[in-house]
Design a protein around this motif. Structure first.
Motif, PDB file in Angstrom:
ATOM      1  N   CYS A  83      28.862 126.750  54.968  1.00 51.20           N
ATOM      2  CA  CYS A  83      29.239 125.922  53.813  1.00 51.20           C
ATOM      3  C   CYS A  83      29.146 124.438  54.157  1.00 51.20           C
ATOM      4  N   VAL A  84      29.711 124.055  55.304  1.00 49.17           N
ATOM      5  CA  VAL A  84      29.700 122.639  55.702  1.00 49.17           C
ATOM      6  C   VAL A  84      28.268 122.164  55.928  1.00 49.17           C
ATOM      7  N   TRP A  85      27.454 123.004  56.574  1.00 50.01           N
ATOM      8  CA  TRP A  85      26.053 122.663  56.834  1.00 50.01           C
ATOM      9  C   TRP A  85      25.298 122.431  55.527  1.00 50.01           C
ATOM     10  N   LEU A  86      25.518 123.316  54.548  1.00 49.31           N
ATOM     11  CA  LEU A  86      24.836 123.163  53.262  1.00 49.31           C
ATOM     12  C   LEU A  86      25.338 121.936  52.505  1.00 49.31           C
ATOM     13  N   LEU A  87      26.641 121.705  52.505  1.00 42.79           N
ATOM     14  CA  LEU A  87      27.180 120.518  51.843  1.00 42.79           C
ATOM     15  C   LEU A  87      26.562 119.254  52.420  1.00 42.79           C
ATOM     16  N   ASP A  88      26.426 119.217  53.753  1.00 42.24           N
ATOM     17  CA  ASP A  88      25.822 118.052  54.387  1.00 42.24           C
ATOM     18  C   ASP A  88      24.362 117.909  53.975  1.00 42.24           C
ATOM     19  N   SER A  89      23.634 119.017  53.980  1.00 40.28           N
ATOM     20  CA  SER A  89      22.201 118.945  53.651  1.00 40.28           C
ATOM     21  C   SER A  89      21.974 118.516  52.209  1.00 40.28           C
ATOM     22  N   LEU A  90      22.932 118.766  51.330  1.00 40.60           N
ATOM     23  CA  LEU A  90      22.832 118.389  49.920  1.00 40.60           C
ATOM     24  C   LEU A  90      23.434 117.020  49.635  1.00 40.60           C
ATOM     25  N   GLY A  91      23.919 116.351  50.687  1.00 44.00           N
ATOM     26  CA  GLY A  91      24.531 115.042  50.512  1.00 44.00           C
ATOM     27  C   GLY A  91      25.884 115.085  49.836  1.00 44.00           C
ATOM     28  N   ARG A  92      26.584 116.211  49.966  1.00 41.16           N
ATOM     29  CA  ARG A  92      27.865 116.369  49.272  1.00 41.16           C
ATOM     30  C   ARG A  92      29.057 116.382  50.223  1.00 41.16           C
ATOM     31  N   LEU A  93      28.823 116.032  51.469  1.00 39.32           N
ATOM     32  CA  LEU A  93      29.915 115.924  52.427  1.00 39.32           C
ATOM     33  C   LEU A  93      30.389 114.468  52.406  1.00 39.32           C
ATOM     34  N   PRO A  94      31.651 114.208  52.080  1.00 35.20           N
ATOM     35  CA  PRO A  94      32.090 112.818  51.901  1.00 35.20           C
ATOM     36  C   PRO A  94      32.110 111.990  53.177  1.00 35.20           C
ATOM     37  N   ARG A  95      32.236 112.666  54.326  1.00 37.68           N
ATOM     38  CA  ARG A  95      32.292 111.972  55.618  1.00 37.68           C
ATOM     39  C   ARG A  95      31.987 112.989  56.708  1.00 37.68           C
ATOM     40  N   PRO A  96      31.720 112.574  57.952  1.00 40.64           N
ATOM     41  CA  PRO A  96      31.374 113.535  59.001  1.00 40.64           C
ATOM     42  C   PRO A  96      32.515 114.465  59.391  1.00 40.64           C
ATOM     43  N   GLU A  97      33.753 114.071  59.136  1.00 43.13           N
ATOM     44  CA  GLU A  97      34.906 114.909  59.464  1.00 43.13           C
ATOM     45  C   GLU A  97      35.679 115.202  58.184  1.00 43.13           C
ATOM     46  N   VAL A  98      35.838 116.495  57.879  1.00 43.97           N
ATOM     47  CA  VAL A  98      36.537 116.889  56.654  1.00 43.97           C
ATOM     48  C   VAL A  98      37.565 117.963  56.960  1.00 43.97           C
ATOM     49  N   SER A  99      38.515 118.102  56.041  1.00 44.34           N
ATOM     50  CA  SER A  99      39.551 119.131  56.143  1.00 44.34           C
ATOM     51  C   SER A  99      39.325 120.164  55.051  1.00 44.34           C
ATOM     52  N   ILE A 100      39.527 121.416  55.413  1.00 45.17           N
ATOM     53  CA  ILE A 100      39.256 122.535  54.505  1.00 45.17           C
ATOM     54  C   ILE A 100      40.500 123.399  54.388  1.00 45.17           C
ATOM     55  N   SER A 101      40.871 123.718  53.167  1.00 40.85           N
ATOM     56  CA  SER A 101      41.979 124.642  52.921  1.00 40.85           C
ATOM     57  C   SER A 101      41.430 126.063  52.824  1.00 40.85           C
ATOM     58  N   THR A 102      41.964 126.983  53.637  1.00 44.26           N
ATOM     59  CA  THR A 102      41.608 128.397  53.563  1.00 44.26           C
ATOM     60  C   THR A 102      42.892 129.210  53.462  1.00 44.26           C
ATOM     61  N   LYS A 103      42.768 130.476  53.166  1.00 43.39           N
ATOM     62  CA  LYS A 103      43.961 131.314  53.052  1.00 43.39           C
ATOM     63  C   LYS A 103      44.615 131.604  54.397  1.00 43.39           C
ATOM     64  N   SER A 104      43.920 131.274  55.497  1.00 41.01           N
ATOM     65  CA  SER A 104      44.539 131.423  56.820  1.00 41.01           C
ATOM     66  C   SER A 104      45.098 130.097  57.316  1.00 41.01           C
ATOM     67  N   GLY A 105      44.942 129.034  56.533  1.00 38.50           N
ATOM     68  CA  GLY A 105      45.466 127.736  56.924  1.00 38.50           C
ATOM     69  C   GLY A 105      44.392 126.659  56.880  1.00 38.50           C
ATOM     70  N   LYS A 106      44.764 125.483  57.348  1.00 40.40           N
ATOM     71  CA  LYS A 106      43.879 124.322  57.325  1.00 40.40           C
ATOM     72  C   LYS A 106      42.871 124.388  58.469  1.00 40.40           C
ATOM     73  N   VAL A 107      41.626 124.098  58.170  1.00 39.35           N
ATOM     74  CA  VAL A 107      40.548 124.081  59.150  1.00 39.35           C
ATOM     75  C   VAL A 107      39.905 122.697  59.132  1.00 39.35           C
ATOM     76  N   GLU A 108      39.687 122.146  60.316  1.00 38.34           N
ATOM     77  CA  GLU A 108      38.953 120.887  60.429  1.00 38.34           C
ATOM     78  C   GLU A 108      37.487 121.197  60.721  1.00 38.34           C
ATOM     79  N   ALA A 109      36.602 120.420  60.126  1.00 34.99           N
ATOM     80  CA  ALA A 109      35.172 120.559  60.389  1.00 34.99           C
ATOM     81  C   ALA A 109      34.609 119.184  60.693  1.00 34.99           C
ATOM     82  N   ARG A 110      33.613 119.156  61.576  1.00 31.37           N
ATOM     83  CA  ARG A 110      33.012 117.871  61.909  1.00 31.37           C
ATOM     84  C   ARG A 110      31.525 118.046  62.167  1.00 31.37           C
TER      85      ARG A 110
END
Length: 293
Positions: A83-110
Motif C-alpha cells: 500500500c505504501v509503495w503504491l501510494l508513493d508511486s502515485l504521488g499520494r504519500l504526503p511525506r516520506p514518513e507516515v503513520s498508519i492506523s490498523t486493527k492491531s495498532g499504529k504502524v509507522e512506515a518510511r
C-alpha cells in the motif's frame, strides 16, 4: 467505477521476476463495504490491502484494512508495504514518513529512498513476545505429525509461539532440505493451530548463521490458501524468537528471512531491530516490491 477497476496487484518481498507475495491493493477504498473488501480477497485468492482516510482521533495519516478470502486480518505486513509503495508511486504519500492506523495498532512506515523498482519501504513492528507452547509435550507431537516429519528432524531449539502482531509458531528444523521437503496435512492445520493458540505454523532452518540468513515457510491457520510466499509479520516474530535463543545478534544488523522457494516464488524479508539503550524496542521490516502477480 466497479471495485475490480480499483484493484492494483503488487508482489512484495520479491527476489526475482516471479518472486514475492502478491497483494491486491485498493488505494482508495472509501465507501467500500466489508463484503466488497472480502470479495476482492476471494476473487484474487490473496491477502488484500485497503487504504482509507484516517479517523481524526487516531492522529494517523491513513487507515489500512486487510482481508484474506476467509476473514478480515488485524495486520498484514506485505500488504502494508504494498500500500505504501503504491501510494508513493502515485504521488499520494504526503511525506516520506507516515503513520498508519490498523486493527492491531499504529504502524509507522518510511521511504528510505528510491531505485528503479520504486520506493524502498520499511514498516514498524513492536517488540516481540516469545513464549513456550501451552502444552509442550502433546503439542509438539501434533506439530510434528501435521508437518509429516520425525521428531529427529527438529533442530536443538525450542518450538515457540511468538508475536509482534499475530501469534506464529516457530518450528526449528535441522536443515533447509527438511524444510523444502515438508508436505503438511492441511486438513488438520486449522485444528492444530487453534489448540496451540497460533495463526500459523512457521518452520525455519538456519541457512547462513554468520550472515544471519534463514529459510522459512508459512502455513496459515485458516486464510483460505495453504501457504504464503512471504510473511512479514511471521518474519518479525521469528527474528525475536531467534534473538531469544541467541541465534542472532542483539543489534540492528540485518536479518534476512527467505521464503517462497517451495512455491517457486522466491522472496526475502529484511528485519532490523529498532534498538535503544535497553535493547530492541521493536523492529523494521522491508523488502523489494514489483508490479503484478
Amino acid at each position: 467505477m466497479q471495485t475490480s477497476d480499483k484493484v492494483q496487484v503488487v508482489s512484495v518481498f520479491a527476489t526475482g521476476p516471479q518472486g514475492g507475495n502478491p497483494a491486491p491493493i485498493v488505494v482508495d477504498a472509501t465507501g467500500m463495504t466489508d463484503v466488497e473488501m472480502q470479495s476482492v480477497a476471494r476473487a484474487y485468492g490473496h491477502e488484500s490491502g485497503f487504504v482509507l482516510p484516517a479517523s481524526a482521533d487516531t492522529e494517523c495519516d491513513f487507515d489500512f484494512r486487510f482481508w484474506v478470502p476467509n476473514h478480515e486480518m488485524s495486520m498484514c505486513g506485505h500488504a502494508t508495504i504494498g500500500c505504501v509503495w503504491l501510494l508513493d508511486s502515485l504521488g499520494r504519500l504526503p511525506r516520506p514518513e507516515v503513520s498508519i492506523s490498523t486493527k492491531s495498532g499504529k504502524v509507522e512506515a518510511r521511504v528510505l529512498g528510491h531505485s528503479e523498482q520504486g520506493a524502498e519501504v520499511e514498516i514498524s513492528q513492536p517488540a516481540g513476545i516469545v513464549e513456550p507452547l501451552p502444552d509442550e509435550r502433546t503439542q509438539i507431537a501434533d506439530i510434528v505429525s501435521v508437518l509429516g516429519i520425525q521428531a529427529s528432524e527438529l533442530a536443538d531449539y525450542p518450538i515457540q509461539n511468538a508475536r509482534t502482531s499475530r501469534v506464529k509458531t516457530l518450528i526449528p528444523l535441522k536443515s533447509e532440505a527438511v524444510l523444502s521437503s515438508l508436505r503438511p496435512d492441511f486438513s488438520r492445520m486449522e485444528d492444530v493451530c487453534t489448540r496451540i493458540g497460533s495463526t500459523g505454523l512457521y518452520p525455519y532452518a538456519v541457512l547462513d548463521h554468520a550472515r544471519q540468513i534463514f529459510d522459512a515457510r508459512q502455513f496459515p491457520q485458516s486464510s483460505g490458501y495453504p501457504e504464503d510466499a512471504a510473511t512479514g509479520i511471521a518474519a518479525s516474530a521469528l527474528s525475536f524468537g531467534l534473538l531469544e535463543n541467541g541465534i542472532v545478534e542483539r543489534s540492528d544488523r540485518q536479518i534476512t528471512i527467505r521464503q517462497g522457494r517451495a512455491m517457486k516464488r522466491p522472496s526475502a524479508i529484511s528485519v532490523r531491530f529498532h534498538m535503544d539503550d535497553s535493547g530492541p524496542k521493536g523492529c523494521w521490516i522491508g523488502g523489494a516490491v514489483r508490479i503484478g502477480a
